[in-house]
Design a protein around this motif. Structure first.
Motif, PDB file in Angstrom:
ATOM      1  N   LEU A 180       1.059  -1.176  -0.135  1.00 41.07           N
ATOM      2  CA  LEU A 180      -0.048   0.038   0.079  1.00 41.07           C
ATOM      3  C   LEU A 180       1.034   1.368   0.020  1.00 41.07           C
ATOM      4  O   LEU A 180       1.848   1.176   0.702  1.00 41.07           O
ATOM      5  N   ALA A 181       0.607   2.291  -0.848  1.00 41.67           N
ATOM      6  CA  ALA A 181       1.557   3.369  -1.086  1.00 41.67           C
ATOM      7  C   ALA A 181       0.731   4.539  -0.982  1.00 41.67           C
ATOM      8  O   ALA A 181       0.774   5.415  -1.813  1.00 41.67           O
ATOM      9  N   PRO A 182       0.435   5.034  -0.005  1.00 42.03           N
ATOM     10  CA  PRO A 182      -0.417   6.126   0.158  1.00 42.03           C
ATOM     11  C   PRO A 182       0.623   7.523   0.490  1.00 42.03           C
ATOM     12  O   PRO A 182      -0.043   8.619   0.380  1.00 42.03           O
ATOM     13  N   ASP A 183       1.679   7.329   0.520  1.00 42.93           N
ATOM     14  CA  ASP A 183       2.565   8.418   1.022  1.00 42.93           C
ATOM     15  C   ASP A 183       3.468   8.958  -0.452  1.00 42.93           C
ATOM     16  O   ASP A 183       4.277   8.224  -0.524  1.00 42.93           O
ATOM     17  N   GLN A 233       5.476   0.823   2.856  1.00 46.11           N
ATOM     18  CA  GLN A 233       5.451   2.106   2.503  1.00 46.11           C
ATOM     19  C   GLN A 233       5.078   3.348   3.268  1.00 46.11           C
ATOM     20  O   GLN A 233       4.662   4.295   2.730  1.00 46.11           O
ATOM     21  N   VAL A 234       4.807   3.083   4.706  1.00 44.52           N
ATOM     22  CA  VAL A 234       4.140   4.080   5.387  1.00 44.52           C
ATOM     23  C   VAL A 234       4.902   4.436   6.479  1.00 44.52           C
ATOM     24  O   VAL A 234       4.557   4.651   7.678  1.00 44.52           O
ATOM     25  N   SER A 235       6.365   4.568   6.381  1.00 47.27           N
ATOM     26  CA  SER A 235       7.385   5.033   7.133  1.00 47.27           C
ATOM     27  C   SER A 235       6.938   6.425   7.862  1.00 47.27           C
ATOM     28  O   SER A 235       6.224   7.081   6.979  1.00 47.27           O
ATOM     29  N   TYR A 605      -3.555   7.736  -7.287  1.00 46.87           N
ATOM     30  CA  TYR A 605      -3.095   8.160  -5.840  1.00 46.87           C
ATOM     31  C   TYR A 605      -3.750   9.477  -6.034  1.00 46.87           C
ATOM     32  O   TYR A 605      -4.196  10.114  -6.842  1.00 46.87           O
ATOM     33  N   ASN A 606      -4.115  10.075  -4.856  1.00 51.46           N
ATOM     34  CA  ASN A 606      -4.298  11.526  -4.761  1.00 51.46           C
ATOM     35  C   ASN A 606      -2.823  12.370  -5.115  1.00 51.46           C
ATOM     36  O   ASN A 606      -1.953  12.058  -4.644  1.00 51.46           O
ATOM     37  N   TYR A 607      -3.241  13.260  -5.918  1.00 53.26           N
ATOM     38  CA  TYR A 607      -2.020  14.089  -6.279  1.00 53.26           C
ATOM     39  C   TYR A 607      -2.077  15.664  -5.496  1.00 53.26           C
ATOM     40  O   TYR A 607      -2.955  16.396  -5.416  1.00 53.26           O
ATOM     41  N   PRO A 608      -1.189  15.589  -4.471  1.00 57.68           N
ATOM     42  CA  PRO A 608      -1.292  16.694  -3.527  1.00 57.68           C
ATOM     43  C   PRO A 608      -1.338  18.011  -3.992  1.00 57.68           C
ATOM     44  O   PRO A 608      -0.250  18.132  -4.953  1.00 57.68           O
ATOM     45  N   ARG A 609      -1.500  19.064  -3.293  1.00 62.02           N
ATOM     46  CA  ARG A 609      -1.491  20.478  -3.532  1.00 62.02           C
ATOM     47  C   ARG A 609      -0.455  21.046  -2.448  1.00 62.02           C
ATOM     48  O   ARG A 609       0.359  21.986  -3.373  1.00 62.02           O
ATOM     49  N   GLY A 616      -4.726  10.735   1.880  1.00 62.85           N
ATOM     50  CA  GLY A 616      -5.163   9.931   0.589  1.00 62.85           C
ATOM     51  C   GLY A 616      -6.702  10.435   0.482  1.00 62.85           C
ATOM     52  O   GLY A 616      -7.751  11.102   1.155  1.00 62.85           O
ATOM     53  N   TYR A 617      -7.331   9.671  -0.602  1.00 61.60           N
ATOM     54  CA  TYR A 617      -8.869   9.924  -1.152  1.00 61.60           C
ATOM     55  C   TYR A 617      -9.749   9.393   0.009  1.00 61.60           C
ATOM     56  O   TYR A 617     -10.879   9.887   0.288  1.00 61.60           O
TER      57      TYR A 617
END
Length: 762
Positions: A180-183, A233-235, A605-609, A616-617
């Motif tokens: 899972l790669a939310p970061d 992937q959530v360090s 993924y969410n593209y952050p601003r 995440g969404y």
């Protein structure tokens, strides 16, 4: 007749299942028989894996001479004296021809089989094509494949990769990545299918099926290796191989589902998370490796470490006072094979001593070696370890290249198209600029011909960069190129230099439009760590100064993770996310820009601003607060630049007639959801229909929404299609604090596009 048609597939599946069980029983007996003949030294050797540099000519075991050649003395020391049972990687971190691969691996097999004729198990990271083989077919990286939302393309890509990997005499592939790669800070996000567990699960299953088929002994299939079990992937820091803190119920709801599904599908091996969860390195975590993975999930395959991670228990993580204790902790936790890489003597000698001292039971050794031998038997290596090159006539073929092109074309995601600037008209005069405009390296990313992708230009010269593809498409007379800024290596990461910005601004005066190619150079793992998620300063300056010219700018993002563009996004008339599209990314992009292909990618993924707003969404409701004007500024709450699932087309689609099969159901019943989708535009196009489910109230704060279904369809202008989804108890459930999966009675909401309907679960 209908009954016959329904029962034939069931009968075939039943017969296949029976045959599989019989074959497994035969292999079990062979493994037990072989184990009974093996010495302790032979068993421990099977648990050791070394990198190829160790057994080649060179000044030491950490590098090799060129041209590469096996060193017979080193080969015999490792494979004969120490009985090493597995080799990985490639010498000097570079791709080889198939002929060289066959020569090397044939010699390894000949030397390493020993008195009991046990073949060597060779493994490689073929993550978006056969990474280390010259002329192999390179697909988009996994993050781009996720953007296609096309199960069949993911399957086909894996099938081709399996074919070309076996054609290289290699039967074991360290892929897919199911993290899972939310970061977006994490340097390996591009190796994943993104930030949603359901999307990862669905595409991960397709990749495994493509790799393994129905029988991994097939000379055109390979054994897959799931990576990286689990929660990698959530360090907290967002940097590679640093500590994470994951509550059990979060681990089970978000990180575990892709691995669970893959194990149930029969994946043959699994690689362990190099990091630390809740203070315990995963390589020493008995609860995760034995109690959860082996006993609860029922995984029967091979568990392998990541590179040097048993040593890291001592040298990095400080949970073992020396290397010997590190080996004891890892093997007792459940590790079967150590990806030692270099110092195999220390591993083997210490493990033998630990068994003799009673600190590691020989039954644990037998268990581990049993898993290794089972995989070797299932791969058919005892019968034939290497197949003839002539059996692989499709290697690097036009057929395979077309599949890679198609995947790239469906991955590229249109994020902005002001005033329908795109597609471009023939004859448009373009300025092509930016550090990624004329680079095959940036199109491919890491794990391409070498670990960090720095050797791409040496092997990919016959393919088209973005500039070359656009020049072919638009004509030399219509394309000007000024790089503007470039990349250079500073020893740790890549930064821009050569301020050619003013040259680019000047060249823009003669252009009708600008194609600005920004992003990142290639990287993976720790070399890709960063401290600033914004697009680099010089690239930002280039974008802003070009924006000031007033010329329409088409921003092409070529990057492994979403680098923030909010400082200059308003100046961009068009934006496309190309991810890391592989060797055919330039061609696919040119075809999209000129309208020969209608874009259909969707963000995985969410593209952050902003850097402090990386939600995440599927964030929690408390993170999506209502702005209270005059009271407080909530501008940094939930406000992504572009949201998960977003992606535009050159045509338009209409969603209507959302229907549910019932307004109330019991938890163990199935709910059918249907929606009509029509193409209301003027051209044919592909659309992704995504179903989201929200649990409106629960005893643990629910997510705002969760993806529970998706289908990609193709519609001609005026064409309409009804899409149907099935929801069941698994979709309604969540993991409670006591680790029980529960469905709580209450109200749920289904959302497809802008349509939504509520229903109740009793």
């Amino acid at each position: 007749m209908k009954k016959t048609l329904l029962t034939v597939p069931l009968l075939a599946f039943s017969l296949f299942s029976v045959a599989q069980k019989q074959a497994d029983a035969v292999i079990d007996q062979k493994v037990k028989s072989l184990l009974s003949k093996m010495t302790l030294e032979e068993k421990v050797g099977q648990m050791a894996q070394i990198t190829m540099d160790v057994i080649t000519n060179g000044k030491d075991r950490y590098s090799s001479d060129e041209p590469v050649a096996l060193n017979q003395q080193r080969l015999e020391h490792a494979l004969v004296k120490y009985k090493v049972g597995s080799v990985l990687n490639t010498a000097n971190n570079r791709a080889r021809t198939r002929e060289v691969w066959h020569q090397i691996i044939n010699k390894i097999q000949e030397t390493g089989k020993g008195r009991l004729n046990i073949p060597v198990l060779y493994g490689i990271d073929a993550v978006h094509g056969t990474t280390y083989t010259a002329d192999a077919t390179m697909f988009p990286q996994q993050i781009g494949q996720a953007a296609t939302r096309n199960r069949s393309l993911v399957y086909k890509g894996a099938e081709i990769t399996a074919y070309e990997t076996r054609a290289s005499a290699i039967p074991w592939n360290f892929s897919p990545v199911l993290d899972l790669a939310p970061d977006p800070r994490f340097p390996r996000q591009w190796e994943t299918f993104g930030e949603d567990p359901y999307l990862i699960t669905e595409l991960g299953l397709q990749m495994i099926k493509g790799f393994e088929g129905n029988n991994v002994a097939d000379p055109y299939r390979v054994a897959s290796c799931l990576k990286h079990f689990v929660g990698y992937q959530v360090s907290v820091s967002g940097k590679d191989r640093t500590p994470a803190y994951i509550p059990d119920h979060v681990l089970r709801d978000y990180h575990l589902p892709p691995f669970k599904a893959a194990i149930e599908a029969g994946a043959h091996s699994i690689m362990i998370n190099s990091g630390i969860i809740n203070g315990v390195p995963v390589h020493a975590n008995y609860q995760l490796l034995t109690k959860l993975l082996r006993e609860e999930l029922g995984f029967k395959g091979l568990i392998v470490t990541d590179w040097g991670d048993i040593e890291n228990l001592h040298t990095r993580d400080r949970v073992a006072k020396d290397h010997k204790e590190a080996i004891m902790l890892a093997i007792n936790a459940g590790i079967d094979m150590s990806m030692i890489a270099y110092d195999y003597e220390r591993f083997c000698d210490n493990l033998i001593a630990l068994v003799k001292e009673g600190k590691v039971k020989e039954t644990r050794i037998n268990d581990a070696v049993g898993h290794i031998l089972t995989l070797k038997y299932k791969l058919g290596l005892f019968e034939k370890a290497v197949y003839d090159l002539k059996q692989y006539p499709k290697f690097g073929s036009k057929e395979f290249e077309q599949a890679a092109y198609q995947t790239a074309a469906e991955s590229i995601t249109l994020l902005k198209n002001t005033n329908n600037l795109l597609p471009l008209k023939k004859g448009t005069k373009l300025l092509v600029t930016g550090p990624n405009a004329n680079s095959m390296r940036t199109l491919n990313g890491g794990w391409t011909y070498s670990w960090q992708g720095e050797k791409v230009e040496e092997f990919a010269g016959k393919y088209n960069t973005i500039l070359e593809a656009l020049t072919q498409k638009a004509g030399k007379e219509n394309v000007a190129f000024v790089e503007g800024v470039s990349y250079k290596m500073d020893g740790k990461y890549y930064e821009e230099f050569e301020n050619g910005i003013e040259k680019a601004v000047k060249a823009a005066q003669d252009a009708d439009a600008i194609v600005l190619c920004l992003g990142e150079n290639s990287y993976t793992e720790s070399p890709g760590n960063l401290s600033d998620l914004y697009m680099s300063d010089l690239q930002t300056e280039l974008a802003l100064k070009l924006g000031a010219t007033g010329k329409p700018i088409i921003l092409v993002l070529n990057e492994g993770r979403p680098r923030l563009i909010s400082k200059f996004e308003p100046k961009m008339a068009g934006i496309l996310q190309a991810y890391l599209p592989g060797n055919f990314g330039g061609d696919a992009l040119a075809d999209i820009l000129f309208g020969e292909v209608n874009p259909s990618g969707k963000l995985p993924y969410n593209y952050p601003r902003y850097p402090n707003s990386l939600l995440g969404y599927n964030h929690k409701p408390s993170e999506n607060r209502t702005v209270m004007e005059g009271v407080y500024n909530y501008a940094a709450e939930y406000n992504p630049q572009y949201e998960f699932g977003y992606g535009l087309s050159y045509t338009t689609f209409k969603f209507e007639n959302l229907k549910l099969s019932a307004e109330k159901i019991k938890a163990n019943q199935e709910l059918t959801v249907s929606v009509e989708v029509s193409n209301t535009g003027s051209r044919e196009g592909k659309e992704v229909v995504e179903l989201y489910l929200s649990d409106l109230y629960a005893t643990l704060t629910p997510d705002s929404r969760r993806l529970r279904g998706f289908e990609k369809i193709n519609l001609k202008p005026g064409e309409k299609q009804t899409i149907t989804f099935k929801l069941n108890q698994k979709d309604f459930s969540f993991t409670h604090l006591d680790n029980r999966s529960v469905v709580e009675p209450g109200e749920f909401k289904v959302k497809i596009g802008l349509l939504s309907k509520n229903f109740f679960v009793e």
